[in-house]
Design a protein around this motif. Structure first.
Motif, PDB file in Angstrom:
ATOM      1  N   ILE A 248       0.952  -1.281  -0.258  1.00 51.83           N
ATOM      2  CA  ILE A 248      -0.179   0.009   0.144  1.00 51.83           C
ATOM      3  C   ILE A 248       1.031   1.580  -0.219  1.00 51.83           C
ATOM      4  CG2 ILE A 248      -1.898   1.098   0.744  1.00 51.83           C
ATOM      5  CD1 ILE A 248      -3.093  -1.198   2.437  1.00 51.83           C
ATOM      6  N   TRP A 249       1.894   0.836   0.932  1.00 50.06           N
ATOM      7  CA  TRP A 249       2.823   2.327   0.553  1.00 50.06           C
ATOM      8  C   TRP A 249       3.217   2.699  -0.267  1.00 50.06           C
ATOM      9  CZ3 TRP A 249       8.420   2.701   1.144  1.00 50.06           C
ATOM     10  CH2 TRP A 249       8.877   4.655   1.425  1.00 50.06           C
ATOM     11  N   LEU A 250       3.804   2.066  -1.249  1.00 46.97           N
ATOM     12  CA  LEU A 250       4.638   1.813  -2.040  1.00 46.97           C
ATOM     13  C   LEU A 250       3.555   2.239  -3.651  1.00 46.97           C
ATOM     14  CD1 LEU A 250       6.260  -1.742  -2.889  1.00 46.97           C
ATOM     15  CD2 LEU A 250       7.390   0.800  -2.664  1.00 46.97           C
ATOM     16  N   ALA A 251       2.278   2.003  -3.407  1.00 44.90           N
ATOM     17  CA  ALA A 251       1.400   2.400  -4.111  1.00 44.90           C
ATOM     18  C   ALA A 251       1.152   3.980  -4.336  1.00 44.90           C
ATOM     19  CB  ALA A 251       0.495   1.675  -3.935  1.00 44.90           C
ATOM     20  N   VAL A 252       1.163   4.261  -2.337  1.00 43.97           N
ATOM     21  CA  VAL A 252       0.887   5.881  -2.165  1.00 43.97           C
ATOM     22  C   VAL A 252       2.026   6.164  -3.096  1.00 43.97           C
ATOM     23  CG1 VAL A 252       0.419   7.420   0.048  1.00 43.97           C
ATOM     24  CG2 VAL A 252      -0.439   5.369  -0.887  1.00 43.97           C
ATOM     25  N   GLN A 253       2.746   6.246  -2.948  1.00 39.47           N
ATOM     26  CA  GLN A 253       4.133   6.775  -3.584  1.00 39.47           C
ATOM     27  C   GLN A 253       4.433   7.418  -4.393  1.00 39.47           C
ATOM     28  OE1 GLN A 253       5.368   8.495  -0.817  1.00 39.47           O
ATOM     29  NE2 GLN A 253       7.452   6.949   0.433  1.00 39.47           N
ATOM     30  N   LYS A 254       3.425   5.381  -4.758  1.00 40.70           N
ATOM     31  CA  LYS A 254       4.724   6.576  -6.254  1.00 40.70           C
ATOM     32  C   LYS A 254       3.512   7.246  -7.426  1.00 40.70           C
ATOM     33  CE  LYS A 254       4.838   2.689  -9.779  1.00 40.70           C
ATOM     34  NZ  LYS A 254       4.607   1.336 -10.319  1.00 40.70           N
ATOM     35  N   GLN A 255       1.754   6.893  -6.826  1.00 44.45           N
ATOM     36  CA  GLN A 255       1.084   7.657  -7.014  1.00 44.45           C
ATOM     37  C   GLN A 255       1.313   9.500  -6.907  1.00 44.45           C
ATOM     38  OE1 GLN A 255      -2.906   6.960  -4.988  1.00 44.45           O
ATOM     39  NE2 GLN A 255      -4.164   7.122  -7.395  1.00 44.45           N
ATOM     40  N   ASN A 256       1.512   9.549  -5.065  1.00 41.10           N
ATOM     41  CA  ASN A 256       2.207  10.554  -4.953  1.00 41.10           C
ATOM     42  C   ASN A 256       3.135  11.052  -6.030  1.00 41.10           C
ATOM     43  OD1 ASN A 256       0.293  10.485  -3.049  1.00 41.10           O
ATOM     44  ND2 ASN A 256       1.740  10.594  -1.154  1.00 41.10           N
ATOM     45  N   LYS A 257       4.100  10.702  -6.669  1.00 40.40           N
ATOM     46  CA  LYS A 257       5.155  11.070  -7.072  1.00 40.40           C
ATOM     47  C   LYS A 257       5.121  11.175  -8.862  1.00 40.40           C
ATOM     48  CE  LYS A 257       9.526   8.761  -7.398  1.00 40.40           C
ATOM     49  NZ  LYS A 257       9.919   7.413  -7.124  1.00 40.40           N
ATOM     50  N   HIS A 258       4.060  10.513  -9.158  1.00 40.36           N
ATOM     51  CA  HIS A 258       3.079  10.790 -10.461  1.00 40.36           C
ATOM     52  C   HIS A 258       2.506  11.819 -10.012  1.00 40.36           C
ATOM     53  CE1 HIS A 258       0.914   9.340 -14.233  1.00 40.36           C
ATOM     54  NE2 HIS A 258      -0.553   9.874 -13.792  1.00 40.36           N
ATOM     55  N   ARG A 259       1.438  12.102  -9.347  1.00 41.70           N
ATOM     56  CA  ARG A 259       0.537  13.081  -8.806  1.00 41.70           C
ATOM     57  C   ARG A 259       1.883  14.632  -9.200  1.00 41.70           C
ATOM     58  NH1 ARG A 259      -3.208  12.379  -4.127  1.00 41.70           N
ATOM     59  NH2 ARG A 259      -4.445  11.375  -5.275  1.00 41.70           N
ATOM     60  N   SER A 260       2.103  14.442  -8.859  1.00 43.25           N
ATOM     61  CA  SER A 260       3.573  15.771  -8.453  1.00 43.25           C
ATOM     62  C   SER A 260       4.388  16.452  -9.049  1.00 43.25           C
ATOM     63  CB  SER A 260       4.512  15.870  -7.421  1.00 43.25           C
ATOM     64  OG  SER A 260       5.181  14.431  -7.753  1.00 43.25           O
ATOM     65  N   SER A 261       4.775  15.730 -10.701  1.00 44.00           N
ATOM     66  CA  SER A 261       4.987  15.425 -11.954  1.00 44.00           C
ATOM     67  C   SER A 261       4.270  15.780 -12.966  1.00 44.00           C
ATOM     68  CB  SER A 261       5.798  13.999 -12.541  1.00 44.00           C
ATOM     69  OG  SER A 261       4.632  12.819 -12.607  1.00 44.00           O
ATOM     70  N   LEU A 262       3.182  15.623 -12.002  1.00 46.54           N
ATOM     71  CA  LEU A 262       1.629  16.388 -14.052  1.00 46.54           C
ATOM     72  C   LEU A 262       2.284  17.634 -13.498  1.00 46.54           C
ATOM     73  CD1 LEU A 262      -1.302  13.712 -13.280  1.00 46.54           C
ATOM     74  CD2 LEU A 262       0.278  14.813 -15.034  1.00 46.54           C
TER      75      LEU A 262
END
Ligand SMILES: *[C@@H]1O[C@H](CO)[C@@H](O)[C@H](O)[C@H]1NC(C)=O
Ligand SMILES: *[C@@H]1O[C@H](CO)[C@@H](O)[C@H](O)[C@H]1NC(C)=O
Ligand SMILES: *[C@@H]1O[C@H](CO)[C@@H](O)[C@H](O)[C@H]1NC(C)=O
Ligand SMILES: *[C@@H]1O[C@H](CO)[C@@H](O)[C@H](O)[C@H]1NC(C)=O
Length: 262
Positions: A248-262
């Motif tokens: 879950i933590w990895l998934a959340v991290q990945k999503q955050n990264k994806h959002r910030s790169s947008l």
């Protein structure tokens, strides 16, 4: 005729007047301990004519000798070097007992005590038997998926009698291995008793009949497998929960990264 009779009586009296006797014709000697081989003779107040020789009967090896009023150890068998002693003050009393220190297996056998003094000469033989007390049995317990094995190991001499008792003093079947004498003259004994899980209550008894030794050791073990299953289940669940949290933590991290790169 009369003179002949008198002569026989006198000779008999002379022969009978000197005696060498063993205090104990069968001596039990215990490994590592001293042994006293008892030998007594008709004493003579003067030691200057006394000759005492202790020998092995089988091969005439010299164990100890005494003459000219002192120990004479030039011809002593090396196996007995520094291990034998006579008590000089006891020699005056007709006691030629030999002390052998720290008994070894090869000390077993037949001994001759030969004594000569002004009163006569004589000899006596005696047997020394060797025994070794069994050492404190070493316990080990082997557990596998199907069985529980209790094992004891010990060393001694001669061969022991072994029994295993279960509850209500029931005889249990067991496995016994006795390995040939080591150079120390000991038997290595290993005995295994297989018990049913999960509870074990057995008594190991070993006897050395020669030395009247009786060793008895009890083993009680409650090997409750259900406890282990519970522990394993708990451990497994903890691992699973940690794994899920990690994912879950990895998934959340990945999503955050994806959002910030947008
Ligand atoms: C006997 O004792 C002497 C003197 O203490 C020593 O030198 C010698 O090595 C000993 N011999 C043996 C066989 O132990
Ligand atoms: C003879 O001497 C030994 C010690 O050298 C002693 O142990 C033993 O008791 C003595 N025997 C007698 C009958 O006094
Ligand atoms: C084990 O067995 C012995 C002999 O039958 C008995 O006296 C003892 O109480 C038992 N011990 C336990 C804890 O059951
Ligand atoms: C158990 O075994 C010993 C030695 O083999 C034997 O003397 C004894 O009588 C046996 N006891 C029972 C109860 O069978």
């Amino acid at each position: 005729m009369f003179w002949l009779l008198l002569y026989v009586v006198v000779v008999d009296a002379l022969v009978a007047s000197f005696e060498v006797i063993a205090s104990n014709q069968h001596l039990l000697a215990v490994r590592g301990r001293p042994a006293v081989l008892g030998c007594e003779f008709t004493p003579d107040s003067d030691l200057s004519n006394l000759v005492v020789t202790w020998q092995r009967q089988e091969d005439s090896r010299v164990v100890h000798s005494f003459y000219y009023q002192q120990d004479q150890l030039d011809r002593q068998c090396p196996k007995y070097r520094n291990r034998t002693s006579l008590n000089v003050s006891e020699l005056y009393k007709g006691n030629a007992s030999l002390r052998i220190a720290a008994i070894r297996p090869k000390d077993a056998g037949w001994y001759l005590c030969i004594v000569t003094n002004t009163k006569g000469t004589g000899r006596v033989s005696m047997q020394v038997t060797y025994g070794a007390l069994y050492s404190e049995p070493r316990l080990s317990i082997h557990v596998n998926s199907s069985a529980l094995k209790v094992q004891f190991e010990t060393e001694g001499f001669p061969k022991p009698e072994v029994i295993w008792l279960g509850e209500h003093n029931r005889n249990l079947s067991y496995h016994l291995e006795i390995y040939g004498q080591t150079e120390d003259g000991l038997y290595f004994v290993k005995s295994i008793c297989e018990a049913q899980k999960p509870m074990l209550n057995v008594t190991f008894i070993l006897k050395n009949p020669l030395l009247n030794q009786h060793l008895q050791r009890q083993v009680f073990l409650n090997y409750d497998t259900t406890d282990h299953v519970i522990i394993a289940l708990v451990a497994l669940s903890v691992v699973c929960i940690l794994l899920i949290i990690g994912i879950i933590w990895l998934a959340v991290q990945k999503q955050n990264k994806h959002r910030s790169s947008l």
